[in-house]
Scaffold this motif. Structure first.
Motif, short mmCIF file in Angstrom:
data_model
loop_
_atom_site.label_atom_id
_atom_site.label_comp_id
_atom_site.label_asym_id
_atom_site.label_seq_id
_atom_site.Cartn_x
_atom_site.Cartn_y
_atom_site.Cartn_z
N THR A 97 13.69 6.05 7.09
CA THR A 97 12.96 4.80 7.27
C THR A 97 12.49 4.65 8.71
O THR A 97 11.32 4.33 8.97
N GLN B 75 9.61 7.00 9.62
CA GLN B 75 8.32 6.56 9.10
C GLN B 75 7.80 5.33 9.83
O GLN B 75 6.63 5.25 10.18
N GLU B 76 8.69 4.39 10.09
CA GLU B 76 8.25 3.12 10.66
C GLU B 76 7.90 3.20 12.15
O GLU B 76 6.96 2.57 12.61
N THR C 65 12.90 7.44 -0.81
CA THR C 65 11.74 6.56 -0.66
C THR C 65 11.90 5.27 -1.46
O THR C 65 11.47 4.20 -1.04
N GLN D 256 12.19 1.59 0.29
CA GLN D 256 11.21 0.59 -0.10
C GLN D 256 11.88 -0.70 -0.55
O GLN D 256 11.36 -1.80 -0.31
N SER E 255 7.36 -2.02 2.03
CA SER E 255 6.22 -1.48 2.76
C SER E 255 4.97 -1.45 1.89
O SER E 255 5.03 -1.37 0.66
N TYR F 246 3.14 1.04 2.02
CA TYR F 246 3.03 2.47 1.72
C TYR F 246 4.38 2.97 1.21
O TYR F 246 5.10 3.67 1.92
N ASP G 93 5.51 5.24 -0.73
CA ASP G 93 5.83 6.65 -0.91
C ASP G 93 5.93 7.42 0.40
O ASP G 93 6.24 8.61 0.40
N ALA G 94 5.65 6.75 1.52
CA ALA G 94 5.56 7.46 2.80
C ALA G 94 6.91 7.95 3.31
O ALA G 94 6.98 8.91 4.07
N TYR G 95 7.99 7.32 2.88
CA TYR G 95 9.32 7.69 3.39
C TYR G 95 9.75 9.08 2.93
O TYR G 95 10.55 9.74 3.59
N GLN H 194 8.37 11.93 2.91
CA GLN H 194 8.03 13.08 3.74
C GLN H 194 9.09 13.37 4.81
O GLN H 194 9.12 14.46 5.37
N HIS H 195 9.97 12.42 5.08
CA HIS H 195 10.98 12.59 6.13
C HIS H 195 12.37 12.91 5.56
O HIS H 195 13.33 12.96 6.32
#
Length: 322
Positions: free
Chosen positions: A104, A107-108, A165, A169, A174, A176, A178-180, A182-183
């Motif tokens: 988290t 991404q943030e 993710t 969420q 968020s 976005y 689904d963005a988490y 990737q990490h």
């Protein structure tokens, strides 16, 4: 971030008569020769810089290893990762919570405690005062914001079994969602090391402590002691907190990490030891001793120690002024 466009091919030379071909070839040979010399000189400069005694690494970085792959963070990112993961251990949460927290924050904020963001978002987790996360001053305190994140996460039913993710969420809401994801792998590597589940998996490549940054032994130990309490809730077994210490000039803080993981003191020792490596840039640590291994700043690696410490015991040595 927009990527810089690659330079296109050079423009073709102007069309000229046959007599100009030979001078053009000579000019091209000259340019190529000069270019080759410059390239060799550049390589020589880089090699020379790397070989200077005490110059330290050209790029300071930290890595956590997972399944044979290294996952890198900058020293500042590693310092914040140590807090996020260390807080989860201190709260008795599973390593999965640390993975979610790290993914988290990556991404943030890219794991940097920034004072800006989308609308009124600030801090490691880009929490918003307008959404009752706290005041700006509170959210900018990484200890506060990290605990605020976990306060909500632990209320998410079944978060331990959710995809990273999805769990993130549930907390962040968020735009976005689904963005988490990737990490996730990077976060698992760092969480596994910083929770003590992967011993000897975290190391940092750091330059030597600059002479101007060195502190007196008491002050240098105070930095480590303060961070131990802040991030892990631990006090030193010996050092500044011990009024009966025999050597006030000592630059080593000894920690009993058993309270961190009472049922598994060995894991607590490695969690604390690798936390000490991840925070070494800030604390000026130069040696971290866990079990029969010691991390040496000058080697950027864990090596065999002359003695074996008891499970849960950790010794952190800092570079202090003489």
């Amino acid at each position: 971030m927009a990527l810089l466009a690659e330079a296109g091919p050079p423009a073709p030379p102007p069309v000229v008569g046959p007599r100009s071909h030979r001078p053009l070839r000579r000019a091209l040979k000259y340019v190529l020769a000069v270019g080759s010399v410059c390239a060799v000189a550049t390589v020589g400069v880089v090699v020379g810089l790397n070989s200077l005694t005490g110059a330290g690494p050209v790029t300071e970085r930290c890595a956590a290893r997972l399944n044979g792959s290294d996952w890198y963070l900058s020293p500042d990112q590693a310092d914040n990762a140590a807090l996020v993961a260390g807080t989860s251990v201190a709260r008795g949460l599973p390593a999965r919570a640390a993975t979610i927290g790290l993914a988290t924050a990556l991404q943030e904020s890219k794991l940097i405690n920034i004072d800006y963001g989308d609308r009124d978002s600030v801090g490691l987790f880009q929490q918003r005062p307008s959404q009752q996360w706290g005041t700006v001053e509170e959210i900018m305190d990484p200890v506060y914001s990290t605990n605020a994140f976990y306060d909500v996460l632990v209320e998410v039913d079944g978060y331990k079994d959710m995809a990273v993710t999805e769990a993130a969420q549930k907390v962040q809401r968020s735009a976005y969602p689904d963005a988490y994801a990737q990490h996730e792998t990077r976060s698992r590597a760092w969480a596994s090391a910083l929770t003590g589940n992967s011993p000897e998996a975290l190391s940092c490549e750091l330059g030597p402590v600059a002479e101007g940054d060195q502190l007196a032994p008491d002050a240098a130990r105070d930095v480590v002691v303060g961070r131990l309490g802040r991030d892990l809730g631990l006090a030193p077994a010996t050092g500044n907190a011990d009024p009966n210490r025999q050597d006030p000039a000592s630059s080593t803080v000894t920690v009993d990490a058993t309270p961190l993981t009472p049922d598994d003191p060995q894991r607590g020792g490695w969690a604390t030891g690798q936390w000490a490596v991840a925070t070494a840039h800030a604390t000026r640590a130069v040696e971290v001793h866990v079990a029969d291994r010691v991390w040496l700043r000058e080697e950027a690696a864990w090596v065999g120690a002359e003695t074996r410490l008891a499970p849960g015991e950790v010794r952190i040595t800092v570079d202090a002024a003489e």
